[in-house]
Design a protein around this motif. Sequence first.
Motif, PDB file in Angstrom:
ATOM      1  N   LEU A  26       0.930 -32.055  37.428  1.00  0.00           N
ATOM      2  CA  LEU A  26      -0.476 -31.158  36.738  1.00  0.00           C
ATOM      3  C   LEU A  26       0.516 -30.839  35.601  1.00  0.00           C
ATOM      4  CD1 LEU A  26      -3.443 -30.657  37.063  1.00  0.00           C
ATOM      5  CD2 LEU A  26      -1.933 -31.097  39.187  1.00  0.00           C
ATOM      6  N   GLN A  27       0.471 -31.801  34.699  1.00  0.00           N
ATOM      7  CA  GLN A  27       0.665 -32.559  33.547  1.00  0.00           C
ATOM      8  C   GLN A  27      -0.069 -31.496  31.931  1.00  0.00           C
ATOM      9  OE1 GLN A  27       4.358 -32.970  32.936  1.00  0.00           O
ATOM     10  NE2 GLN A  27       4.019 -32.253  30.892  1.00  0.00           N
ATOM     11  N   THR A  28       0.053 -30.594  32.063  1.00  0.00           N
ATOM     12  CA  THR A  28      -0.839 -28.479  31.028  1.00  0.00           C
ATOM     13  C   THR A  28       0.139 -28.371  31.116  1.00  0.00           C
ATOM     14  OG1 THR A  28      -2.359 -27.999  31.124  1.00  0.00           O
ATOM     15  CG2 THR A  28      -1.755 -28.288  33.357  1.00  0.00           C
ATOM     16  N   SER A  29       0.044 -27.290  29.615  1.00  0.00           N
ATOM     17  CA  SER A  29       0.481 -26.477  29.640  1.00  0.00           C
ATOM     18  C   SER A  29      -0.427 -24.751  30.057  1.00  0.00           C
ATOM     19  CB  SER A  29       1.133 -26.111  28.094  1.00  0.00           C
ATOM     20  OG  SER A  29       0.245 -26.248  26.600  1.00  0.00           O
ATOM     21  N   ASN A  30      -1.762 -25.360  29.822  1.00  0.00           N
ATOM     22  CA  ASN A  30      -2.273 -24.194  30.192  1.00  0.00           C
ATOM     23  C   ASN A  30      -4.162 -24.442  31.170  1.00  0.00           C
ATOM     24  OD1 ASN A  30      -3.625 -25.849  28.276  1.00  0.00           O
ATOM     25  ND2 ASN A  30      -4.271 -24.444  27.049  1.00  0.00           N
ATOM     26  N   PHE A  31      -4.334 -22.980  31.458  1.00  0.00           N
ATOM     27  CA  PHE A  31      -5.765 -23.964  32.245  1.00  0.00           C
ATOM     28  C   PHE A  31      -7.030 -23.181  31.761  1.00  0.00           C
ATOM     29  CE2 PHE A  31      -2.079 -24.311  34.089  1.00  0.00           C
ATOM     30  CZ  PHE A  31      -1.954 -25.326  35.308  1.00  0.00           C
ATOM     31  N   ALA A  32      -7.646 -22.950  32.264  1.00  0.00           N
ATOM     32  CA  ALA A  32      -8.763 -22.664  31.410  1.00  0.00           C
ATOM     33  C   ALA A  32     -10.109 -22.210  32.342  1.00  0.00           C
ATOM     34  CB  ALA A  32      -9.809 -23.619  30.886  1.00  0.00           C
ATOM     35  N   PHE A  33     -10.771 -21.181  31.765  1.00  0.00           N
ATOM     36  CA  PHE A  33     -11.366 -20.331  33.110  1.00  0.00           C
ATOM     37  C   PHE A  33     -12.850 -20.156  33.066  1.00  0.00           C
ATOM     38  CE2 PHE A  33      -6.816 -19.006  33.070  1.00  0.00           C
ATOM     39  CZ  PHE A  33      -6.883 -19.081  34.331  1.00  0.00           C
ATOM     40  N   PRO A  34     -13.305 -19.914  33.625  1.00  0.00           N
ATOM     41  CA  PRO A  34     -15.196 -19.954  33.712  1.00  0.00           C
ATOM     42  C   PRO A  34     -15.401 -18.806  33.316  1.00  0.00           C
ATOM     43  CG  PRO A  34     -14.532 -19.784  35.839  1.00  0.00           C
ATOM     44  CD  PRO A  34     -13.176 -20.347  34.874  1.00  0.00           C
ATOM     45  N   THR A  35     -15.181 -17.620  32.826  1.00  0.00           N
ATOM     46  CA  THR A  35     -15.629 -16.459  33.024  1.00  0.00           C
ATOM     47  C   THR A  35     -15.209 -15.169  32.661  1.00  0.00           C
ATOM     48  OG1 THR A  35     -14.920 -15.195  35.888  1.00  0.00           O
ATOM     49  CG2 THR A  35     -17.762 -16.459  35.250  1.00  0.00           C
ATOM     50  N   VAL A  36     -14.854 -14.340  31.791  1.00  0.00           N
ATOM     51  CA  VAL A  36     -14.282 -13.251  31.409  1.00  0.00           C
ATOM     52  C   VAL A  36     -13.122 -13.240  32.609  1.00  0.00           C
ATOM     53  CG1 VAL A  36     -13.950 -11.205  30.178  1.00  0.00           C
ATOM     54  CG2 VAL A  36     -15.114 -12.601  29.289  1.00  0.00           C
ATOM     55  N   ALA A  37     -14.242 -12.975  33.797  1.00  0.00           N
ATOM     56  CA  ALA A  37     -14.160 -11.798  35.282  1.00  0.00           C
ATOM     57  C   ALA A  37     -12.560 -12.642  35.643  1.00  0.00           C
ATOM     58  CB  ALA A  37     -14.820 -11.364  36.026  1.00  0.00           C
ATOM     59  N   ALA A  38     -13.284 -14.118  35.472  1.00  0.00           N
ATOM     60  CA  ALA A  38     -12.073 -15.032  36.396  1.00  0.00           C
ATOM     61  C   ALA A  38     -10.137 -14.738  35.393  1.00  0.00           C
ATOM     62  CB  ALA A  38     -12.196 -16.259  36.280  1.00  0.00           C
ATOM     63  N   PHE A  39     -10.291 -15.417  34.288  1.00  0.00           N
ATOM     64  CA  PHE A  39      -9.321 -14.953  33.416  1.00  0.00           C
ATOM     65  C   PHE A  39      -8.960 -13.780  32.894  1.00  0.00           C
ATOM     66  CE2 PHE A  39      -8.455 -15.453  28.189  1.00  0.00           C
ATOM     67  CZ  PHE A  39      -7.209 -15.808  28.278  1.00  0.00           C
ATOM     68  N   ARG A  40      -9.326 -12.256  33.067  1.00  0.00           N
ATOM     69  CA  ARG A  40      -9.116 -11.031  33.240  1.00  0.00           C
ATOM     70  C   ARG A  40      -8.168 -11.119  34.903  1.00  0.00           C
ATOM     71  NH1 ARG A  40     -13.384  -8.371  33.857  1.00  0.00           N
ATOM     72  NH2 ARG A  40     -13.750  -7.982  31.003  1.00  0.00           N
ATOM     73  N   ALA A  41      -8.443 -11.529  35.990  1.00  0.00           N
ATOM     74  CA  ALA A  41      -7.705 -11.548  36.945  1.00  0.00           C
ATOM     75  C   ALA A  41      -6.802 -12.434  36.555  1.00  0.00           C
ATOM     76  CB  ALA A  41      -9.033 -12.025  38.216  1.00  0.00           C
ATOM     77  N   ALA A  42      -6.378 -13.472  36.411  1.00  0.00           N
ATOM     78  CA  ALA A  42      -5.115 -14.251  35.750  1.00  0.00           C
ATOM     79  C   ALA A  42      -4.281 -13.288  35.031  1.00  0.00           C
ATOM     80  CB  ALA A  42      -5.946 -15.595  35.532  1.00  0.00           C
ATOM     81  N   LEU A  43      -4.862 -13.188  34.388  1.00  0.00           N
ATOM     82  CA  LEU A  43      -3.731 -12.459  33.563  1.00  0.00           C
ATOM     83  C   LEU A  43      -2.815 -11.052  33.562  1.00  0.00           C
ATOM     84  CD1 LEU A  43      -5.815 -12.096  29.904  1.00  0.00           C
ATOM     85  CD2 LEU A  43      -3.377 -13.446  30.114  1.00  0.00           C
ATOM     86  N   ALA A  44      -3.921 -10.551  34.880  1.00  0.00           N
ATOM     87  CA  ALA A  44      -3.329  -9.336  35.734  1.00  0.00           C
ATOM     88  C   ALA A  44      -2.014 -10.178  36.887  1.00  0.00           C
ATOM     89  CB  ALA A  44      -4.222  -8.319  35.992  1.00  0.00           C
ATOM     90  N   ASP A  45      -1.701 -11.072  36.851  1.00  0.00           N
ATOM     91  CA  ASP A  45      -0.861 -11.455  37.791  1.00  0.00           C
ATOM     92  C   ASP A  45      -0.592 -12.470  37.675  1.00  0.00           C
ATOM     93  OD1 ASP A  45       0.500 -11.833  40.000  1.00  0.00           O
ATOM     94  OD2 ASP A  45      -0.422 -10.907  41.766  1.00  0.00           O
ATOM     95  N   GLU A  46       0.399 -13.347  37.159  1.00  0.00           N
ATOM     96  CA  GLU A  46       0.784 -14.416  36.678  1.00  0.00           C
ATOM     97  C   GLU A  46       0.793 -15.170  37.710  1.00  0.00           C
ATOM     98  OE1 GLU A  46       2.276 -16.204  32.995  1.00  0.00           O
ATOM     99  OE2 GLU A  46       1.495 -14.459  31.920  1.00  0.00           O
ATOM    100  N   GLN A  47       2.406 -14.687  38.489  1.00  0.00           N
ATOM    101  CA  GLN A  47       2.652 -15.490  39.718  1.00  0.00           C
ATOM    102  C   GLN A  47       1.345 -16.084  40.964  1.00  0.00           C
ATOM    103  OE1 GLN A  47       5.072 -12.384  41.628  1.00  0.00           O
ATOM    104  NE2 GLN A  47       6.027 -14.895  42.726  1.00  0.00           N
ATOM    105  N   GLN A  48       0.559 -15.413  41.073  1.00  0.00           N
ATOM    106  CA  GLN A  48      -1.047 -15.904  41.475  1.00  0.00           C
ATOM    107  C   GLN A  48      -1.426 -16.559  40.761  1.00  0.00           C
ATOM    108  OE1 GLN A  48      -0.145 -15.011  44.892  1.00  0.00           O
ATOM    109  NE2 GLN A  48       1.620 -13.463  44.426  1.00  0.00           N
ATOM    110  N   HIS A  49      -1.840 -16.601  39.921  1.00  0.00           N
ATOM    111  CA  HIS A  49      -2.624 -17.274  39.667  1.00  0.00           C
ATOM    112  C   HIS A  49      -2.013 -18.335  38.791  1.00  0.00           C
ATOM    113  CE1 HIS A  49      -4.265 -13.613  40.266  1.00  0.00           C
ATOM    114  NE2 HIS A  49      -6.283 -14.755  39.948  1.00  0.00           N
TER     115      HIS A  49
END
Length: 385
Positions: A26-49
């Motif tokens: 997966l040669q990408t530096s970043n990942f996109a999110f469909p909703t603010v809620a999903a984005f918020r969850a990933a920002l809160a725990d980078e190890q799990q997302h």
Amino acid sequence: MDTSFLLNHLGEDRAAYFDAVSPPILQTSNFAFPTVAAFRAALADEQQHTLYTRGQNPTLVILNKKLAALDGAEDALCFSSGVAALSAAILNSVQTGDHVVCVRHSYGWTRHLLEHHLAKWGVSHTLVDGTRTEHIEAALQPNTRLIILESPTSFLFEVQDLAAVARMARARGIRTLMDNSYAGPLNPSPLGLGIDMVAYSGTKYHGGHSDVVCGVLSSSREIIRDIYKNEYMTLGQIPAPLTAWLVLRSLRTLHLRMARVADTTPKVVAYLAQHPKVDRVLYPHHPSHPQHSLAVQQQPQPTGLFSIVLKADSTAQVERFADALRCFLMAVSWGGHESLVIPACAFVSEQDTQPVLPFNLVRLYIGMEDAQVLIEDLAQALDKV
Ligand SMILES: *Cc1c(COP(=O)(O)O)cnc(C)c1O
């Protein structure tokens, strides 16, 4: 867990990538999110997302699961190098005013971190002969927070009693870190003997092809999480997706490669041990090793690295031997497909009155070649001594 299942299937979710047998890079530096809620969850725990490739990447997620399972650990992280894994574990364990005990003759850059960086931040250390647990115990101070082990050390092959040191450290609330690069991940993990953190240069047996640099650290979920949130993320120690993929590729044959070196190395060592131009062999799995029974008990499977001390009176004789070898490449590192040689006289002088290593010591690594081919090469080179 069954090693075949672990190496071939554990952690792989093939339905998620077109049922490809080999996982994607997966040669990408970043990942996109469909909703603010999903984005918020990933920002809160980078190890799990998967949010950003300095923190997590899907190719690496598969690898980390396998690395934890190989060590029977609650969790593991792959790092951009072995020293990255070691430094993260060490930096996470100490603060200003603390003291570290480390075995002498441990990996040079581990000692460099203690001598040149930790000293700067007010962390002191003592280097000890770890062959006797009493020496380690005698070096402990009220402010000792960490004991760093490397069993055996990688030029002189001095062994430490891991269970005894772990017991002593736990009774005093001191953390233990073991550099397990020598034994590799198929021998019983030091975690099972009570060691808190186990580090590897993944460049060696995990990578196995001399084409990748990486490191591994396994420990409890709690310690790994703390290291992830602090040293791993702030010092930027993640391997690239391609590196993670290369290591996954290498792990498919780990058991075959380790079985091969376990078969050939003792044969080569036995030949050298009886050779009239060899003063002694330094190999934990050879009966002449002073700590043979402890070494074999801790690491039942022989591996491919050892030293010999030549009966040579001059550096010139050692040089003639090393220069004459055809099947052994003169290079640092080990754990790959190719046999290697490092003569100590490349960095110690015979005039030195207190050398770190004897000038007539030669370290050898046995690769995937046939034992007989290597023995014949050693025989013709020993004739030149
Ligand atoms: C090679 C090695 C390291 C360092 O690992 P890198 O992957 O080169 O950073 C640490 N400890 C031991 C015993 C090693 O042999």
